[in-house]
Design an enzyme around this catalytic site. Structure first.
Site, PDB file in Angstrom:
ATOM      1  N   HIS A 106       0.812  -1.219   0.000  1.00  0.00           N
ATOM      2  CA  HIS A 106       0.000   0.000   0.000  1.00  0.00           C
ATOM      3  C   HIS A 106       0.848   1.272   0.000  1.00  0.00           C
ATOM      4  O   HIS A 106       0.329   2.363  -0.279  1.00  0.00           O
ATOM      5  CB  HIS A 106      -0.915   0.030   1.221  1.00  0.00           C
TER       6      HIS A 106
ATOM      7  N   GLU B 116      -2.956 -16.106  24.967  1.00  0.00           N
ATOM      8  CA  GLU B 116      -3.040 -17.565  25.216  1.00  0.00           C
ATOM      9  C   GLU B 116      -1.656 -18.206  25.310  1.00  0.00           C
ATOM     10  O   GLU B 116      -1.428 -19.309  24.822  1.00  0.00           O
ATOM     11  CB  GLU B 116      -3.870 -18.260  24.120  1.00  0.00           C
TER      12      GLU B 116
END
Length: 389
Positions: free
Chosen positions: A342, A367
């Site tokens: 981009h 986690e």
């Protein structure tokens, strides 16, 4: 080996994809930037039954297979990873309650958790104890003729803290136990309990939409009937067994981020022109786009593999750890490469890719950090508990 989804799984994915494209994608950037809570999206997820993903059918849930569970988090994260977090903590807690709760606890909570009438999360982390859960300081001592628990401590980074009812809280019921995990238990603390206070929302780089809060418990009285499973000393094992699904959830969220990074990069490479032709025709952009696609598909296959292992009924802490490590790191690489394609616009808040870049790093932390999980995987390999062939 059959890597194809079943007809039921494909239909489930199509339903989710339509929901994400119509209800999440059009509003995600604006709502994320303004800090608006996605109330309407949550209501739609309730209607779709998504709060019951990890709840058994016998208690009104979908009892989704683990591959379908992964599909849900992949598709929602493609639209807005933060929204997937609302379901993530809820689902881990539901899985834990369904696996380890007493029959009375299941009957009391699971039906309403399945519909979203109740929501939940899981309170493990503390200011001085994240990865090392045995280092928590929150205590629960017995008191009174009924043996109620009096809980004191502070929890951090708690998703759904303002909506959780009940909130499973990891505590030390025997602070002197050696090893420490033998003195750890989980209590189901109900919202509105005197002394239970959500004190602050923690500011974050990304992962916006759901709240991440500090929770303070001051002399909170919790009935003995709220001890998960009814037996003290099993809290850490109960939490860790449930985090296996949490790692699948994180791996799948990572795939969703990578997919969106690929979608945005591909669309931009086709539409943006330089020197009179689409930038996708330049070799440097072609190489980067191909690399995003390779990383994405490899992460997806590893995530589905780990999920399918759980559906086979085998212990899969190694597989889920491997999938989480790999997919989370690919998500960040894909977001960075999409931003490079981009150019300057990738750094603009007017384009989706900067949000992906901010959301992706959390996947390597949540986690269980990737560095810790590498140690877990290596120990399993060295001990012969896992084989790579």
């Amino acid at each position: 080996m059959d890597f194809r989804l079943t007809d039921e799984q494909r239909l489930f994915r199509e339903t989710l994809r339509d929901f994400v494209d119509t209800e999440i994608v059009p509003v995600a950037r604006e709502w994320e930037q303004s800090g608006r809570y996605p109330t309407e999206i949550v209501e739609k997820m309730k209607q779709l039954g998504l709060f019951g993903l990890a709840v058994p059918e016998s208690h009104g849930g979908l009892s989704a297979d683990t591959v379908s569970f992964a599909l849900a988090f992949e598709e929602i994260s493609r639209g807005w990873m933060g929204v997937a977090g609302i379901l993530g903590s809820h689902s881990v807690s539901c899985f834990m309650l369904a696996r380890h709760g007493t029959e009375e606890q299941k009957r009391r909570y699971l039906p309403e958790l399945a519909t979203g009438a109740r929501r939940t999360g899981i309170a493990l982390t503390e200011p001085g104890a994240g990865t090392d859960l045995q280092g928590i300081r929150t205590t629960a001592r017995r008191d009174g003729p009924d043996g109620d628990y009096i809980v004191n401590g502070t929890k951090m980074w708690i998703t759904n803290a303002r909506y959780a009812d009940p909130l499973p809280v990891l505590v030390k019921t025997d602070p002197s136990a050696d090893p420490a995990h033998k003195g750890m238990s989980i209590l189901l603390v109900e919202a509105g309990s005197p002394g239970f206070e959500v004190t602050a929302d923690i500011g974050k780089l990304g992962y916006k939409g759901p709240e991440s809060c500090e929770v303070v418990l001051t002399d909170v009285r919790v009935p003995a009937s709220q001890l998960l499973g009814g037996v003290e000393g099993r809290g850490l094992q109960q939490a860790l067994s449930s985090l296996e699904t949490g790692r699948i959830n994180i791996a799948a969220r990572s795939v969703g981020i990578a997919q969106r990074a690929y979608d945005e990069a591909l669309g931009y490479a086709r539409a943006r022109t330089a020197f009179g032709r689409p930038i996708g025709e330049f070799q440097a952009v072609e190489q980067r786009l191909a690399q995003i696609a390779v990383r994405l598909q490899a992460a997806r296959l590893m995530t589905y593999w780990a999920a399918s292992r759980m559906d086979d009924g085998v212990r899969m802490d190694t597989e889920s750890g491997m999938a989480k490590i790999f997919a989370s790191e690919q998500a960040l690489e894909c977001a960075i490469d999409s931003m490079r394609i981009h150019g300057g616009y990738g750094y603009s808040t007017e384009f989706e890719v900067e949000r992906l870049y901010r959301d992706a790093p959390l996947m390597s932390i949540g986690e269980g950090t990737n560095d810790v999980l590498r140690g877990v995987v290596a120990k399993a390999l060295l001990a012969g508990k896992a084989t790579i062939r």
